[in-house]
Design an enzyme around this catalytic site. Structure first.
Site, PDB file in Angstrom:
ATOM      1  N   ASP A 135     -39.950  24.330  46.859  1.00 40.12           N
ATOM      2  CA  ASP A 135     -41.210  23.713  46.421  1.00 40.12           C
ATOM      3  C   ASP A 135     -42.346  24.729  46.345  1.00 40.12           C
ATOM      4  O   ASP A 135     -43.178  24.684  45.442  1.00 40.12           O
ATOM      5  CB  ASP A 135     -41.606  22.581  47.368  1.00 40.12           C
ATOM      6  N   GLY A 154     -43.062  19.623  42.849  1.00 42.79           N
ATOM      7  CA  GLY A 154     -41.756  19.988  43.388  1.00 42.79           C
ATOM      8  C   GLY A 154     -40.551  19.616  42.546  1.00 42.79           C
ATOM      9  O   GLY A 154     -39.418  19.867  42.956  1.00 42.79           O
ATOM     10  N   ASP A 156     -37.624  20.026  39.956  1.00 43.87           N
ATOM     11  CA  ASP A 156     -36.914  21.276  39.715  1.00 43.87           C
ATOM     12  C   ASP A 156     -35.629  21.043  38.930  1.00 43.87           C
ATOM     13  O   ASP A 156     -35.277  19.905  38.573  1.00 43.87           O
ATOM     14  CB  ASP A 156     -36.629  21.997  41.032  1.00 43.87           C
ATOM     15  N   ASP A 321     -43.613  25.124  20.837  1.00 50.41           N
ATOM     16  CA  ASP A 321     -44.971  24.650  21.114  1.00 50.41           C
ATOM     17  C   ASP A 321     -45.951  25.205  20.078  1.00 50.41           C
ATOM     18  O   ASP A 321     -45.815  26.341  19.625  1.00 50.41           O
ATOM     19  CB  ASP A 321     -45.350  25.128  22.523  1.00 50.41           C
ATOM     20  N   GLU A 350     -43.789  21.844  16.942  1.00 50.78           N
ATOM     21  CA  GLU A 350     -44.921  20.941  17.145  1.00 50.78           C
ATOM     22  C   GLU A 350     -45.998  21.272  16.107  1.00 50.78           C
ATOM     23  O   GLU A 350     -46.777  22.207  16.269  1.00 50.78           O
ATOM     24  CB  GLU A 350     -45.485  21.102  18.558  1.00 50.78           C
TER      25      GLU A 350
END
Length: 610
Positions: A135, A154, A156, A321, A350
């Site tokens: 974390d 946290g 993952d 992106d 995008e």
């Protein structure tokens, strides 16, 4: 004497050690046979470079920064092997081992995602915490703070892996996690669009090996792994930012200047050059330095990094992106380089416009872009016009008017002729950057059914945002953290575990069961994947369309009216032909399609015609 000593100190070479080498290794039988290897270390450019085992060095490029040297080797007809680079300055030298690996069999012709898939979009930090031990890590600045809606929570890679069976049960065949490479910003790093190391998975998500394992786990389930790739910008904590290879590696004004976000300048024949350049070259935000893809070294670096991840992690596709913010000619070259290497590899960009013409401009072989002699080479784009109609409240418009109600949806598809490949566009109701569907529509299940049936049955590739399938809400007005909430059950101690059928609330079950039924049905329906679409002008806020091919036909009826509607089937004769009845996929009810059809308010029929 002191002056002489000072001169000797300045003129004596400082022998470098290598701090970084990128890409860290390559493959022997790539179509892209010439690979440019970047070496970084103190004064490394003062050295001559040679290679062992007959490896051919095609070129050595140095820049104004003596800490970099770019060495191009030719791997054509070279077998997989380890060899040695030697760096020598006068009588001193040092070496570095490098590997050319063997490619996976048939890697070049890997199958990518297409209209037969349903893509599940995951906000990586907010989906599930599979390994609490990572974390917070020593090498990253921002530590876990689940109480902060804009902090690290946290989630993952291990959390994704542990819940792949859940995702598959939903009917998804591919996942798109938000970027997983390192983002070492001191705050807001959870979204990872400001990356600090492009060759390293963020340690709070796991390791590079964990990412490879994610692909393997997906492939064992017949699913696909789509990487969210960022070509336009890095994070200001990227390791190069303290020591750029060249001044123009990023766009400088000097330093920071924000983009005007006016993407239409990229094709507007009336746009000023100032506005056009500011859109492309301005920084997306102050913490994201804008990459200069027109610099050949930058473009080569990004191209090789993308190919490296495909090969290394056995990827099945990209989502890119902010595609139109890049240098438009350079990004077209980047895209072509990847699809030349992998002819069937799909990349969705995008291109966030609210005009079909402007979106279609960015799809490969666009006739609109051809007017300007431009071709983006981008296989797929996102249907933001359909998303806008849905998220502007079309399912709250109970009565049909000239420009309101289902006619707005109908008109969106009027413009499909603009797209060069209409089946290869992504359709969705929400994602990680906009309001949640269930927030706008107040968890109205009937409206959810209409929207999901729509994106599951029209042309294109449906994408579902994590949690939407269980009724998760969230408002952009409250903040990005609100539309990126933790998935319930992803953290130890969560009171509600929506990953488990027994742990879901009744409302979550209702949403999930419908979504799962719908998309699992879609999996094997080639008529939906690539059949023709024929639609009819909505009447009384009822929209009817057909997906059909030579052997199958599906009739979709969406009643967005707040009253039951009855209609005669006569005007649909060209599609109904000799079909006698339809079996509703949702209710298993049989509907006689040769007689008047009645449909309840705010409801759908999804009829397999028999």
């Amino acid at each position: 004497m002191k002056k002489l000593i000072f001169f000797l100190l300045l003129s004596t070479p400082i022998f470098a050690q290598i701090d970084r080498i990128e890409p860290p290794f390559w493959w022997s039988d790539m179509n892209l046979s010439e690979v440019q290897i970047m070496f970084y270390g103190k004064n490394i450019a003062q050295n001559d470079v040679s290679a062992s085992n007959g490896i051919v060095i095609k070129g050595i490029q140095k820049t104004e920064n003596p800490n970099y040297v770019f060495v191009t080797i030719d791997t054509k007809n070279t077998k997989a092997q380890d060899f040695v680079f030697t760096f020598k300055n006068k009588n001193k030298s040092f070496t570095h081992n490098y590997s050319l690996k063997s490619r996976k069999s048939n890697s070049r012709f890997r199958k990518s995602y297409d209209s037969s898939d349903m893509i599940y979009l995951i906000m990586s930090d907010r989906f599930a915490n599979g390994n609490p031990n990572n974390d917070s890590t020593n090498e990253t600045i921002e530590k876990v703070n689940r109480a902060n809606k804009d902090g690290r929570h946290g989630g993952d890679i291990e959390g994704i892996i542990k819940n792949l069976d859940y995702i598959k049960s939903l009917g998804a065949t591919a996942i798109w996690p938000t970027p997983l490479c390192e983002d070492n910003d001191e705050k807001g790093s959870y979204h990872t669009y400001g990356q600090s190391d492009l060759y390293k998975i963020d340690s709070r998500f796991g390791t590079n090996e964990d990412y490879v394992r994610l692909s393997k786990e997906l492939h064992q389930r017949g699913m696909k792994n789509i990487m969210d790739y960022v070509t336009n910008h890095w994070g200001y904590m990227h390791w190069m930012m303290n020591d750029l290879p060249t001044y123009d590696w990023i766009h400088q004004f000097p330093g920071y200047k924000q983009t005007n976000y006016r993407m239409a300048t990229q094709f507007d024949t009336n746009a000023s050059q100032y506005d056009t350049n500011l859109c492309m070259d301005g920084w997306f935000v102050k913490s994201m330095p804008d990459l200069n893809q027109s610099n050949p070294l930058v473009l080569k670096y990004l191209t090789q990094n993308a190919i490296w991840w495909i090969e290394y992690a056995d990827l099945d596709g990209f989502r890119v992106d902010t595609y139109p913010y890049n240098d438009k000619n350079a990004i077209a070259q980047w895209t072509k380089s990847i699809t030349d290497e992998y002819p069937y590899f799909n990349i969705v960009g995008e291109a966030w416009y609210y005009s079909q013409a402007q979106i279609a401009y960015w799809q490969k072989d666009s006739k609109i872009a051809a007017i300007q002699s431009y071709n983006s080479n981008l296989p797929s784009v996102m249907d933001f016009t359909l998303e806008e109609i849905i998220m502007n409240g079309v399912f709250n418009e109970d009565k049909q008017e000239w420009r309101n109600g289902m006619v707005r949806i109908f008109e969106n598809f009027n413009n499909d002729f603009m797209y060069p490949n209409i089946h290869n566009i992504m359709v969705f109701v929400d994602n990680h950057d906009i309001n949640r569907f269930n927030d706008l529509y107040k968890n109205d299940f009937k409206k959810y059914q209409m929207a999901m049936t729509l994106i599951a049955t029209v042309r294109g590739i449906p994408q579902v945002y994590y949690g939407t399938e269980i009724g998760m809400a969230g408002s952009k007005a409250v903040g990005d953290g609100d539309i990126r909430r933790d998935f319930p059950g992803g953290w130890a101690g969560d009171s509600n575990n929506a990953f488990s059928a027994s742990g879901r609330t009744e409302e979550q079950k209702k949403f999930f069961n419908f979504t799962s039924q719908l998309f699992n049905w879609r999996k094997n329906k080639s008529v939906i994947h690539n059949g023709k679409m024929t639609h009819y002008v909505p009447e009384n806020n009822v929209y009817v369309y057909f997906r059909h091919n030579e052997t199958e036909s599906v009739m979709v009826v969406i009643n967005n009216s707040n009253e039951a509607q009855t209609f005669a089937p006569t005007r649909f004769k060209e599609n109904l032909q000799n079909y006698r009845f339809g079996l509703d996929v949702i209710t298993n009810k049989t509907v006689d399609v040769q007689k008047e059809i009645t449909i309840e308010p705010k409801s759908v029929y999804l009829l397999e015609l028999k």
